[in-house]
Design a protein around this motif. Structure first.
Motif, short mmCIF file in Angstrom:
data_model
loop_
_atom_site.label_atom_id
_atom_site.label_comp_id
_atom_site.label_asym_id
_atom_site.label_seq_id
_atom_site.Cartn_x
_atom_site.Cartn_y
_atom_site.Cartn_z
N ALA A 220 0.82 -1.21 0.00
CA ALA A 220 0.00 0.00 0.00
C ALA A 220 0.86 1.26 0.00
O ALA A 220 2.02 1.25 0.42
CB ALA A 220 -0.93 0.00 1.22
N VAL A 221 0.26 2.34 -0.44
CA VAL A 221 0.87 3.67 -0.41
C VAL A 221 0.21 4.46 0.71
O VAL A 221 -1.02 4.58 0.75
CB VAL A 221 0.68 4.39 -1.76
N TRP A 222 1.01 5.01 1.61
CA TRP A 222 0.48 5.75 2.75
C TRP A 222 0.42 7.25 2.43
O TRP A 222 1.44 7.88 2.14
CB TRP A 222 1.35 5.52 3.99
N LEU A 223 -0.78 7.80 2.52
CA LEU A 223 -0.99 9.25 2.36
C LEU A 223 -1.12 9.83 3.77
O LEU A 223 -2.22 10.08 4.27
CB LEU A 223 -2.24 9.51 1.53
N ASP A 224 0.03 10.02 4.43
CA ASP A 224 0.01 10.34 5.86
C ASP A 224 0.15 11.82 6.17
O ASP A 224 0.30 12.20 7.33
CB ASP A 224 1.08 9.53 6.60
N ARG A 225 0.07 12.66 5.17
CA ARG A 225 0.00 14.11 5.36
C ARG A 225 -0.43 14.74 4.04
O ARG A 225 -0.36 14.09 2.98
CB ARG A 225 1.31 14.71 5.85
N ILE A 226 -0.87 15.95 4.10
CA ILE A 226 -1.41 16.61 2.91
C ILE A 226 -0.39 16.66 1.79
O ILE A 226 -0.72 16.46 0.61
CB ILE A 226 -1.91 18.02 3.28
N ALA A 227 0.87 16.89 2.14
CA ALA A 227 1.90 17.03 1.10
C ALA A 227 2.08 15.77 0.27
O ALA A 227 2.50 15.84 -0.89
CB ALA A 227 3.24 17.41 1.75
N THR A 228 1.75 14.60 0.83
CA THR A 228 1.95 13.35 0.08
C THR A 228 0.97 13.23 -1.08
O THR A 228 1.19 12.43 -1.98
CB THR A 228 1.82 12.14 0.99
N ILE A 229 -0.11 13.99 -1.07
CA ILE A 229 -1.07 13.91 -2.17
C ILE A 229 -0.42 14.34 -3.48
O ILE A 229 -0.58 13.69 -4.52
CB ILE A 229 -2.31 14.77 -1.88
N GLN A 230 0.33 15.42 -3.43
CA GLN A 230 1.04 15.89 -4.62
C GLN A 230 2.43 15.27 -4.74
O GLN A 230 3.02 15.28 -5.83
CB GLN A 230 1.16 17.41 -4.59
N GLY A 231 2.93 14.74 -3.64
CA GLY A 231 4.28 14.16 -3.63
C GLY A 231 5.19 14.99 -2.75
O GLY A 231 5.32 16.20 -2.94
N ALA A 232 5.79 14.36 -1.75
CA ALA A 232 6.65 15.06 -0.79
C ALA A 232 8.04 14.45 -0.79
O ALA A 232 8.20 13.25 -1.00
CB ALA A 232 6.05 14.99 0.62
N ASP A 233 9.03 15.29 -0.55
CA ASP A 233 10.42 14.83 -0.42
C ASP A 233 10.89 14.04 -1.65
O ASP A 233 11.62 13.06 -1.53
CB ASP A 233 10.58 13.97 0.84
N GLY A 234 10.44 14.49 -2.81
CA GLY A 234 10.88 13.86 -4.05
C GLY A 234 10.19 12.55 -4.38
O GLY A 234 10.56 11.89 -5.36
N LYS A 235 9.17 12.18 -3.62
CA LYS A 235 8.48 10.91 -3.87
C LYS A 235 7.22 11.14 -4.70
O LYS A 235 6.71 12.24 -4.83
CB LYS A 235 8.12 10.25 -2.54
N MET A 236 6.72 10.04 -5.26
CA MET A 236 5.54 10.09 -6.11
C MET A 236 4.31 10.52 -5.30
O MET A 236 4.14 10.11 -4.15
CB MET A 236 5.29 8.70 -6.72
N GLY A 237 3.46 11.31 -5.93
CA GLY A 237 2.19 11.68 -5.33
C GLY A 237 1.09 10.73 -5.76
O GLY A 237 1.32 9.74 -6.48
#
Length: 600
Positions: A220-237
């Motif tokens: 699974a992919v964890w969306l554990d903060r708002i920034a992860t929706i678009q992609g955070a710290d260079g990772k896929m959104g």
């Protein structure tokens, strides 16, 4: 040994039928545009059957304007009618207002052409027909003529209402749509007959750290903060993952899993996975977190994917056990119980995400060593029901529940059962079991499913078990029950779960990868899944400054002596662990080494 697939959903929809959710925003669900019929339209709304608490309806739209490529029909009920099931359209309802939107196969309607859809509904009192309709924002002429009559059209129903059934129907009309169903319509079990999404980022970590033999497994992919929706710290959104899932699907069914995990005041009984939102930030959660997720998932480009949403791990179980009156109670959990924002947030997420025809919502249900006691088991089912009927959600927005998320409890304890006795003493009285009714996840999940159905959830719900880290293999794995000297030696000598205490949850020493992701492994179970990707840390073993809202929990410190929730036992945590969700190489190596079944 796998059990043959059991078709559990007694209320399964006919071909092409769509589950309907109230409180949803139509724009997030349909592929329609704002185009309008240039000349007009007429609508024939016919009540085809009616009984004391429900009815069936058929709606035919005639396009009297220029040709359209897709359509959205809107109307308002005059009474308390609620749409419960629909077919040949995506139907959403907010209060009295209803919207029916075209599907991929029936959006084009030529000038003078017609299109039909239908639905079942509930009501009490009067079942007045709607008095006006809009098609793509343009009003259609005509008024209602009564139950079974036509509205906005010139042709009355060709058949009168049928005799009311003696009991309400549990399925929609048996005649399937004449056009093929959308490939994104829900199926009985989203895991059966589908490939699993391989997260390329996790796969690269695993392959590069000695785990090439499992790098092709679905996680699974964890969306554990708002920034992860678009992609955070260079990772896929989120969009990047969905685009990759479409590519991996290559036209075939594929299941992709996302963990919805950013509630206000998140993880009120622990600190390692605290979140970014304060206890009162419910508006931010709904409109800056859930709404963007729903908007992206509603893109027609992803309509053929089977999108599984794991909804808010640990939140509702915390309300059951850690809000007041028990050894694990915290002020933070008491606050969340009092303000209701866990329930409001979960309900909002279920309603928004459940309104999409190709999504599957599974609510987190803790694990057997958390909720398996009588004092927790039934209250947990009631708490889940409360959340699932909050903020516009209904039980129909819930396709199932998941146990053991990011935990280590054994799927099945093979060497002893909860019903065993040792010299006349019940296994339940052992220190390890501690009067719990369950000793493993599969027995707990099966029993919980029955309890959930009994309190009002759909009889077709399925269960998931996270098996990513509960294999407990390696040289220390027992092959039989322990000595019968006492009930404790019998249980401790035979249990494959080798934690110091079943309440220990952070980066557990000795753990191993469990059963590989498997569809329909037993009756009532939709799948074994890897929701917590093996190798991703549960939390840091010491305080680490970060901008992710994650704190330091002493349960991740191997030198900590424990607390009331783990019986004041050592934590059993591995040393030198990074922040929750970050790659933990030492743990990954251990999991691979202790995998059961062993890795080839």
């Amino acid at each position: 040994m796998a059990v043959p697939i059991v078709r559990r959903r007694t209320a399964a929809l006919a071909a092409g039928a769509l589950v309907v959710a109230s409180g949803a925003v139509a724009a997030a669900l349909s592929t329609t545009s704002a185009e309008a019929a240039t000349s007009g339209c007429s609508v024939n709304y016919s009540v085809t059957s009616q009984w004391d608490v429900g009815f069936g309806a058929s709606v035919t739209i005639t396009n009297t304007g220029s040709a359209i490529s897709n359509w959205t029909l809107g109307w308002s009920f005059a009474g308390n009618q609620k749409v419960t099931q629909g077919w040949n359209a995506t139907i959403t309802q907010s209060g009295a207002s209803v919207t029916a939107a075209s599907l991929s196969y029936n959006g084009a309607v030529a000038s003078g052409g017609t299109v039909n859809f239908g639905f079942n509904g509930s009501y009490s009192g009067s079942n007045a027909v709607p008095t006006s309709f809009t098609l793509n924002g343009v009003a259609c002429g005509g008024t209602g003529t009564g139950s079974g009559g036509s509205t906005g059209g010139t042709t009355p129903p060709t058949t009168p209402p049928t005799t009311p059934p003696t009991t309400p129907p549990t399925t929609p009309p048996t005649t399937p749509p004449t056009t093929p169903p959308s490939s994104g319509a829900r199926v009985d079990n989203p895991y059966v007959g589908a490939k699993g999404y391989v997260n390329p980022e996790w796969s690269a970590e695993a392959s590069g750290d000695g785990g090439s033999s499992i790098a092709n497994q679905s996680t699974a992919v964890w969306l554990d903060r708002i920034a992860t929706i678009q992609g955070a710290d260079g990772k896929m959104g989120l969009k990047a993952h969905l685009d990759e899932a479409v590519a991996q699907a290559n036209g075939q069914p594929l299941t992709v899993e996302f963990v919805i995990y950013d509630l206000p005041g998140r993880d009120c009984a622990a600190l390692a996975s605290n979140g970014e939102l304060s206890a009162t930030d419910i508006d931010t959660y709904e409109h800056s977190y859930i709404d963007p997720i729903a908007s992206i998932m509603s893109d027609p480009a992803y309509s053929k994917l089977r999108i599984v949403n794991i909804v808010e791990p640990d939140s509702l179980p915390n309300i059951v056990t850690n809000a007041s009156g028990q050894a694990g109670a915290t002020d933070a959990c008491a606050t969340m119980k009092a303000n209701g924002n866990y329930e409001k947030g979960v309900g909002y997420a279920l309603a928004k995400l459940g309104a999409l025809s190709n999504t599957y919502n599974y609510i987190d249900a803790g694990h057997h060593a958390w909720l398996g006691w009588d004092s927790n088991f039934a209250p947990a089912a009631q708490e889940f029901l409360k959340a699932a009927t909050s903020s516009g959600a209904t039980v129909h927005d819930v396709q199932g529940f998941i146990t053991n998320t990011a935990n280590y409890s054994a799927t099945v304890e093979p060497n002893f059962k909860v019903t065993d006795n040792v010299n006349g003493t019940s296994v339940r009285s052992s220190k390890w079991v501690d009067w719990n009714n369950y000793v493993d996840e599969q027995s707990y999940a099966t029993a919980l499913r029955s309890e959930l159905v009994s309190v009002g959830f759909d009889s077709g719900i399925g269960m998931l078990i996270d098996t990513g880290r509960n294999g407990w293999g390696g040289s220390g794995r027992p092959t039989s029950a322990g000595a019968t000297t006492s009930v404790d030696t019998y249980v401790d000598g035979g249990r494959i779960d080798r934690r110091v205490h079943a309440g220990n949850w952070c980066n557990q020493s000795g753990a191993g990868i469990g059963a590989r992701p498997t569809a329909a492994p037993a009756a009532g179970l939709d799948a074994y899944v890897w929701i917590k990707p093996p190798g991703e840390s549960d939390g840091s073993s010491q305080a680490i400054s970060n901008d992710e809202g994650k704190g330091f929990d002493q349960m991740c410190d191997p030198t900590y002596g424990g607390n009331a929730r783990n019986g004041n036992n050592p934590t059993g945590a591995l040393a030198n662990s990074p922040l929750a969700g970050h790659w933990f190489s030492a743990q990954f190596h251990q999991l691979v080494q202790n995998a059961y079944p062993p890795l080839s």
